[in-house]
Design a protein around this motif. Sequence first.
Motif, PDB file in Angstrom:
ATOM      1  N   MET A  66       0.914  -1.281   0.090  1.00  0.00           N
ATOM      2  CA  MET A  66      -0.073   0.182   0.007  1.00  0.00           C
ATOM      3  C   MET A  66       0.920   1.041   0.254  1.00  0.00           C
ATOM      4  N   LEU A  69       2.197   1.806  -3.522  1.00  0.00           N
ATOM      5  CA  LEU A  69       1.068   2.261  -3.996  1.00  0.00           C
ATOM      6  C   LEU A  69       0.928   3.884  -3.868  1.00  0.00           C
ATOM      7  N   ASP A  70       0.818   4.261  -2.713  1.00  0.00           N
ATOM      8  CA  ASP A  70       0.768   5.601  -2.249  1.00  0.00           C
ATOM      9  C   ASP A  70       1.856   6.310  -3.178  1.00  0.00           C
ATOM     10  N   ALA A  73       1.488   6.556  -6.569  1.00  0.00           N
ATOM     11  CA  ALA A  73       0.112   7.583  -7.001  1.00  0.00           C
ATOM     12  C   ALA A  73       0.172   8.976  -6.567  1.00  0.00           C
ATOM     13  N   ASP A 148     -10.047   8.166  -6.433  1.00  0.00           N
ATOM     14  CA  ASP A 148      -8.623   7.856  -6.529  1.00  0.00           C
ATOM     15  C   ASP A 148      -8.185   6.466  -6.304  1.00  0.00           C
ATOM     16  N   SER A 150      -5.791   5.746  -4.316  1.00  0.00           N
ATOM     17  CA  SER A 150      -5.060   5.659  -3.080  1.00  0.00           C
ATOM     18  C   SER A 150      -5.931   5.723  -1.947  1.00  0.00           C
ATOM     19  N   SER A 152      -5.146   5.806   1.339  1.00  0.00           N
ATOM     20  CA  SER A 152      -4.775   6.738   2.021  1.00  0.00           C
ATOM     21  C   SER A 152      -4.992   8.174   1.781  1.00  0.00           C
ATOM     22  N   GLU A 200     -12.881   4.794  -3.872  1.00  0.00           N
ATOM     23  CA  GLU A 200     -11.701   4.148  -4.523  1.00  0.00           C
ATOM     24  C   GLU A 200     -12.138   4.095  -5.837  1.00  0.00           C
ATOM     25  N   ASP A 202     -10.093   2.957  -9.865  1.00  0.00           N
ATOM     26  CA  ASP A 202      -8.830   3.134 -10.749  1.00  0.00           C
ATOM     27  C   ASP A 202      -9.170   3.762 -12.018  1.00  0.00           C
TER      28      ASP A 202
END
Lengths: 283, 1025
Positions: A66, A69-70, A73, A148, A150, A152, A200, A202
Amino acid sequence: MNEKSLSLESVLDRLLAKLRATLDIDLCDYQRKPLLRRLETRMAQLEFGEPSAYLEYFLSHPAETMLLLDIFAIKFTSFFRDPFVFEKIAHVVLPAIIEQKRNSENREIRVWSAACATGEEAFSIAMLMHEALKTDPQPWRQYVFATDLSPSALKTAKRGQFNRKSLEATKLGMIDTYFTRNKNNYQIQALIQEMVHFSEDDLTSDKRFAPAESVFGSFDLILCRNVLIYFTPTLQHRVFDKIHQSLNQEGYLILGEAETLSGPLKAKFHKIDSDSQIYQKKK
Amino acid sequence: MKWLTNLTIKARMVLLFVLMMGVFMTFSILISDGIEQMSKLTLTLYEHPLRVSNAARKTIEYEIKIQRDMRDLMLAKTELEMQDAVQRLRESEKIVYETLDIVKLQILGTEGKTLEEKTRQLFRAGLPLRNEMIELVYKGERDAALLLNQGKRMEYVSRLEEKMENLNAYAQRKADGFIVNAEEIKKDTETIIYLVIGGLALILGGALYWISVSILSSLSSLKETMAKITTSGELSKSELEGKNEIAEMAQHFNALVARLQNQFWLRNGLNEMNRELSGDLSYDLMLSKSMTFVARYVKACAGTLYSYNNEQRLCELRSSYAYVERKLLANQFKLGEGLVGQVAMEKQPILLSNIQREDALGSSGTIAEPPRTMYAIPLIYNQELFGVLEIASFEIINETQKEFLDSVSVIIATSLFTAAQKQQIQELLVATQAANEEMAATNEELTASNEELQAQKEELRVQASELEAQRVQVQESDRLKSEFLSNMSHELRTPLNSVLALSQLMMSRGTGKNPQQEGEYLKVIERNGQQLLSLINDILDLSKIEAGRMDVYNTDFDPAQVTERALDTIRPLADGKGLKISFHSEDLAIVHSDEDKVHQILLNLLSNAVKFTKRGDIRVSLSPSGSDVLFRVQDTGIGISEKDFTHIFDEFRQVDGSTTRPHEGTGLGLAICQKLAKLLGGDILVDSAVGLGSTFTLRLPVQGMTDQSVEFIEKKSEMNRSMMVPQVAAKNVKRELAPILVIEDDKKTQTIIKNYLIEAGYRVITAENGKRGLELAHQFKPFAITLDVLMPEMDGWETLRQLKASEQSAAIPVIMITVSHDQETAKILGATGFVTKPVDKEGLYRQLEEVLANIKSQPVLQTERHHSLLVIEDNEVASLQISSTLTEEGYSVQVASGGAEGLECLKQHRPDAVILDLMMPGVDGFQVLEELRSIPQMVNLPVLVLTAKALTSEERARLSHKNIRELVQKGSLNREQLVVCVNRLFQEEALPLRAVPIAQTVGKVEKKTPPTPESSSSAIRAVHF
């Protein structure tokens, strides 16, 4: 230990494959250079010299998925970023949409802030919508769907607390009206928070063309800014196709300053303004 | 006639002139000849007959004169006279002879000559007679002479006269003959002249016609050719031949035409070439187009086009025309290599004519022969070489073609240059764009990482400040603790001291000495003991609550009674301080909660109020709020500053913690109250301003909690915080509603009401009088109306009456705002609610909540023919969107916010169709489906499954036998398509039910049926299953 010889490139490939497998998020069509740079940054943060060492670390630390990914992204955003574009939205785009709908039965405005990161853009547009309609005697349904990939970033967005810096381009009157000042941050008013629905999604996924949270497309305005620059042209075209499907007839699309509408769908939009990347879907 | 056309016009003119001169001369000669004849004739006429006749007449005249002389002689008297007469006689005789000589000389014809001879003889014969007479006269014999004269002489004279007359007549006759002759000659001459003139005129006319025709015809032929060119615009040559000037002119003209034709050919060729190369052509297309065009235009048998590669200094074959590659011929030429290379090197064209070699054959399908000419031209733009064009032709390449090829080479070179430039620009553009995007991305990234750094910095700063805060907090709590200890010791010590002092005093004095004083002391001791006890109880309470060991005993009780009880306890204190306590209670439900703890809280709040209020009053009110009861204690005391709001519920805390504080107390009261309130599922809210007083509100749920552990309570209150979402939804609902109309003449009150309403999330429109209010009510159909009673002109009652009288506005709930208490009147007139002035915010909200509740509880007003839909969806936003969209489509939509609620709704009322979300907390969509299909009358209920989830095969299997009509992936359709899907639920309902389970149907759609245009969503159905 033959892994030692792995190059940064091949490690990135593996990481991307891993992300796709575990999160169902495909970054393969992203521009590689920024991804490589970010990977390097991350490795430097963790003080890994060898790409393969990081790969090992990544595979043995599920939480890193994760985090990476953050990092991949990552997106910079602030309220009313590129104020000119938002002026255009406030004075041209929104009034046009409102006029278009005023006399219809369906007094509803739907906006999609794609790749919203921490939500500043979505809140900015929500504020403009509220400003435009607050004195309107008719009831309007107003939705801003902000998506988004992400989780977080979305978590931050939902909190609705922002630092002063992200408000640099925001008019003081707006800050006074729509924010409550706390000790360390500014809390956006519940009124605006209620208008924005974060979820969320994609942007590059081909499972759907509009975010699931919005149930259906039919957007009047889509903001997709400063994210296409990370995509390869092919991926950009795919995203344009999704956006085109999601937009209402004569709906608006706004891109980032460095982005231009290209590919086969270019002909289905016309640029309403030469100084900003604001496009309108043709009838 | 050929000779004539070969004759120059000048010659023709000369010819004509000569001819005319000839005619003129001939004519002149003829005329002069005629004149000469005439003059001759006239002369003859004049010279002969006339002279003869004149001479004859003169002879006669002189004969007569002789006669007279004779007579004079005879009559002469003197000698002189006689001589004179004889002399005259002789002279006359002489003249007669002379005239006769003239006659003799002049007379023509033998007859005349004879006549003259005879006359002469006769005259001569007269001489002797005259001599005789003269002698006679001289002799004086006049009579004889007279006789002789009268005899012989007379006879002679008459004969002579006769002769003379004859001669004269002859001469006359002769003259007449001449005149006739002249007439004839004149006639002849005239005839001849006429004939000649006629003939000449004919000849002349013919010649003139002939020549002019010959000139004019060629001229007009030329003119016609010219006219044809002007009218048709097509160049054509004159067909005039010959060697004359016009023919020459025609030849020049033809040469001009030929030249023009060449120029046109050239110009057209260049134009067409330009046209060919216009537009956005690719480099290669441009090359092949120019090659083909040029070759075709010059009718070449073969052509090749080489581009020059500046880097490798090489000419590369890029395009060809009718060109067959052979081993011999290279596709690349270095500079100076071969003809092409040579041309490239020299940058000069090379022309090869009369090629004889057989190895360079131009071939068609039928022939193969060597080209006669080969022309290689360099393609140069701005002195820079761009390539070489080579053209081979069976014909000789003429000057025009050469010129064309030269010009065309410039065009091609220019195009090549432009194309190269364009390509370069394109490449640069792409590179720039890429660089731009890259830069933007980098920039973004930099900004992002900068932002990140900033965030990290911020975080560090926050951490630092948190640490600082913690440090301060620790210090503060240390301080508080020591403060508390000192307070506590003081609080404990003070009563204990007095207890000890008094008991010691009593002991030292001995008992029973002063019973009255002892009684006083004991009272003090008792009071101090009690105080200590309560203090210790407080501490114990607090620690109990903290330890989670506080028990809650819920009973049903009347909140008003508890309040009264607390008031009874506190009233003496207040009375003692001269404070007035008022109590107002609305009709409230029985509360199920821990009565003692409520009492304790209220007591504490009340005693605080009394404690901190010096003068003024304390107002206590009880009111319902949703499922809660609000106990409000309002004082006019010292108040609390905003910065202390957060601390007042802390333990051991008073606003002023110093030992000199004017107010007694442990500072535990509010902390305990707040904890107790939370224990009961409520809380205490505070609103205060320094110097103005405070309002403490105990919010207590009507239905208290059953679970008694403190942890649960904490959790519950956290949940309360997360209950924001439904509240949000409620606010959304308010905004969805029509606005509320505020009819109020007083601007100030109007603003207050408006602000209250906006604060609560309603939309507001305002009217400043009843009339305007009625208008707006009709126009906007507000959700509710607040109506002031006291207004000028049309008062509230009248407005209310009119609102209710109008069909359009009768249904709108009206809330009366008034100072008076005419609640009954309001009810009778049809008002829904009643709020007293000054406007009570909570009261207003309460009334509106009621209205809202009424509206919600009412079944959705839809005409019967509309289908009813049940939307089972946990996501508020999603269900709001679906329901609003479908309501607009005329469906009556009911929303259930979860599986359990959905099933409940289904059991109560069977809708016409269900829209079902799959992923829901608790009872999920799959379970709902299972249960639903297990109910017999719902087996065929149309269901549209709406999901955000990509289904797994397992999930698909679970759905496969559930007879789902539509499966829609959220976010994969537009509003219209959703409506189509929903509409189809009902269309299909009318059809006999499909026996095929959905999974199979979908599979079929997926594989075999191409998406039909009429149902775009069937494709969606297929794609996302």
